[in-house]
Design a protein around this motif. Structure first.
Motif, mmCIF file in Angstrom:
data_model
loop_
_atom_site.group_PDB
_atom_site.id
_atom_site.type_symbol
_atom_site.label_atom_id
_atom_site.label_comp_id
_atom_site.label_asym_id
_atom_site.label_seq_id
_atom_site.Cartn_x
_atom_site.Cartn_y
_atom_site.Cartn_z
ATOM 1 N N GLY A 252 41.434 31.084 50.337
ATOM 2 C CA GLY A 252 41.736 30.634 48.987
ATOM 3 C C GLY A 252 40.901 31.281 47.897
ATOM 4 N N ASP A 253 40.315 32.439 48.185
ATOM 5 C CA ASP A 253 39.530 33.141 47.170
ATOM 6 C C ASP A 253 40.438 33.620 46.043
ATOM 7 N N GLY A 254 39.905 33.689 44.841
ATOM 8 C CA GLY A 254 40.654 34.176 43.689
ATOM 9 C C GLY A 254 40.677 35.691 43.638
ATOM 10 N N VAL A 255 41.592 36.241 42.859
ATOM 11 C CA VAL A 255 41.729 37.690 42.730
ATOM 12 C C VAL A 255 40.443 38.306 42.195
ATOM 13 N N ALA A 256 39.833 37.673 41.191
ATOM 14 C CA ALA A 256 38.585 38.209 40.618
ATOM 15 C C ALA A 256 37.476 38.247 41.662
ATOM 16 N N GLN A 257 37.384 37.201 42.448
ATOM 17 C CA GLN A 257 36.356 37.127 43.498
ATOM 18 C C GLN A 257 36.594 38.214 44.551
ATOM 19 N N ILE A 258 37.831 38.390 44.946
ATOM 20 C CA ILE A 258 38.161 39.410 45.955
ATOM 21 C C ILE A 258 37.884 40.804 45.400
ATOM 22 N N SER A 259 38.251 41.042 44.150
ATOM 23 C CA SER A 259 38.043 42.374 43.574
ATOM 24 C C SER A 259 36.556 42.712 43.515
ATOM 25 N N GLN A 260 35.719 41.747 43.199
ATOM 26 C CA GLN A 260 34.266 41.984 43.213
ATOM 27 C C GLN A 260 33.768 42.258 44.628
ATOM 28 N N MET A 261 34.271 41.496 45.574
ATOM 29 C CA MET A 261 33.838 41.628 46.961
ATOM 30 C C MET A 261 34.134 43.022 47.522
ATOM 31 N N PHE A 262 35.310 43.559 47.166
ATOM 32 C CA PHE A 262 35.733 44.846 47.699
ATOM 33 C C PHE A 262 35.485 46.002 46.737
ATOM 34 N N SER A 263 34.949 45.692 45.567
ATOM 35 C CA SER A 263 34.722 46.693 44.515
ATOM 36 C C SER A 263 36.031 47.386 44.121
ATOM 37 N N PRO B 6 47.180 29.075 45.525
ATOM 38 C CA PRO B 6 47.938 30.331 45.558
ATOM 39 C C PRO B 6 48.971 30.387 46.674
ATOM 40 N N LEU B 7 49.062 29.356 47.498
ATOM 41 C CA LEU B 7 49.947 29.403 48.653
ATOM 42 C C LEU B 7 51.417 29.416 48.286
ATOM 43 N N SER B 8 51.757 29.018 47.084
ATOM 44 C CA SER B 8 53.155 28.984 46.693
ATOM 45 C C SER B 8 53.790 30.364 46.797
ATOM 46 N N GLU B 9 52.977 31.399 46.708
ATOM 47 C CA GLU B 9 53.493 32.758 46.784
ATOM 48 C C GLU B 9 53.973 33.119 48.191
ATOM 49 N N PHE C 104 42.255 47.577 57.313
ATOM 50 C CA PHE C 104 41.146 46.633 57.202
ATOM 51 C C PHE C 104 41.152 45.951 55.835
ATOM 52 N N ASN C 105 41.251 46.729 54.768
ATOM 53 C CA ASN C 105 41.202 46.163 53.419
ATOM 54 C C ASN C 105 42.388 45.263 53.127
ATOM 55 N N ASP C 106 43.604 45.718 53.448
ATOM 56 C CA ASP C 106 44.790 44.902 53.166
ATOM 57 C C ASP C 106 44.749 43.583 53.939
ATOM 58 N N ARG C 107 44.363 43.651 55.210
ATOM 59 C CA ARG C 107 44.275 42.440 56.035
ATOM 60 C C ARG C 107 43.247 41.469 55.460
ATOM 61 N N ASN C 108 42.071 41.962 55.124
ATOM 62 C CA ASN C 108 41.017 41.081 54.636
ATOM 63 C C ASN C 108 41.302 40.542 53.243
ATOM 64 N N ILE C 109 41.928 41.329 52.391
ATOM 65 C CA ILE C 109 42.334 40.832 51.069
ATOM 66 C C ILE C 109 43.336 39.698 51.246
ATOM 67 N N PHE C 110 44.324 39.909 52.105
ATOM 68 C CA PHE C 110 45.353 38.901 52.355
ATOM 69 C C PHE C 110 44.750 37.619 52.921
ATOM 70 N N LEU C 111 43.885 37.740 53.905
ATOM 71 C CA LEU C 111 43.263 36.566 54.521
ATOM 72 C C LEU C 111 42.340 35.833 53.550
ATOM 73 N N ARG C 112 41.594 36.582 52.761
ATOM 74 C CA ARG C 112 40.690 35.947 51.796
ATOM 75 C C ARG C 112 41.490 35.148 50.766
ATOM 76 N N LYS C 113 42.651 35.674 50.376
ATOM 77 C CA LYS C 113 43.476 34.994 49.373
ATOM 78 C C LYS C 113 44.190 33.780 49.965
ATOM 79 N N TYR C 114 44.868 33.961 51.092
ATOM 80 C CA TYR C 114 45.769 32.921 51.587
ATOM 81 C C TYR C 114 45.197 32.032 52.672
ATOM 82 N N VAL C 115 44.100 32.404 53.268
ATOM 83 C CA VAL C 115 43.466 31.525 54.242
ATOM 84 C C VAL C 115 42.233 30.862 53.634
#
Length: 193
Positions: free
Chosen positions: A154-165, A105-108, A141-152
């Motif tokens: 490498g978690d997927g969107v589905a995984q992040i959405s479950q994690m944060f409900s 996902p880093l291409s973004e 808190f949420n925006d920072r952690n979503i961003f870090l989980r995705k780009y640092v």
């Protein structure tokens, strides 16, 4: 009988063990950061052998770089090394003669976040890194952690959405807005993209 005192698992103790070139440092690194390294490498690579190789290469890189480096936050330092080693392995595996198994996902964000930071590059881009860290601290808190989980991590969107409900749509919108904010933030501070 000689009893050797082994320091604890906190980062400063592990760094002290690395500086003293104690083999216990590698044991402590594996105990404390093994699952983090596996998570980072596993989000980039799909082959268990490649993941194990990258984890071991990460420990070796930490061993070889500390000293002379003395990281302030060991978890971030290890994460960065594991990510870079895994990305190099991914690039090797997906070169023209090899099959593509996964898209990173880093291409973004690769236009304005360094994807392969070496020691020299990190020193040259210290100002950019300082601005990125400052930007990340300004996020919720949420925006920072979503961003870090995705780009640092490498978690997927589905995984992040479950994690944060959250819904996947909400995660995608958060990532899109945060990328745009980061780009604007860096441009306003004179960082060339």
């Amino acid at each position: 009988m000689v009893v050797r005192a082994v320091k604890g698992n906190n980062d400063s103790d592990i760094i002290d063990l690395l500086w003293s070139r104690s083999d216990d440092a590698l044991i402590k690194l594996k105990e404390k950061y093994g699952s983090l390294c596996r998570h980072v490498a596993g989000n980039i690579l799909s082959c268990d052998e490649d993941i194990e190789e990258c984890i071991n290469d990460t420990y070796l890189a930490v061993w070889n770089n500390v000293p002379p480096e003395k990281p302030q936050k060991l978890s971030s330092y290890i994460c960065k090394i594991a990510r870079n080693i895994s990305l190099k392995k991914f690039r090797y595996n997906t070169s023209s003669k090899r099959s593509v198994d996964m898209n990173i996902p880093l291409s973004e964000v690769e236009d304005f976040i360094l994807s392969d930071v070496g020691v020299e590059a990190a020193l040259q881009n210290k100002e950019t890194i300082t601005h990125i860290n400052s930007f990340l601290r300004s996020l919720s808190f949420n925006d920072r952690n979503i961003f870090l989980r995705k780009y640092v991590l490498g978690d997927g969107v589905a995984q992040i959405s479950q994690m944060f409900s959250f819904t996947e749509s909400k995660v995608k919108v958060s990532l899109h807005r945060t990328r745009n904010k980061l780009k604007d933030y860096l441009i306003k501070r004179g960082i060339e993209l």
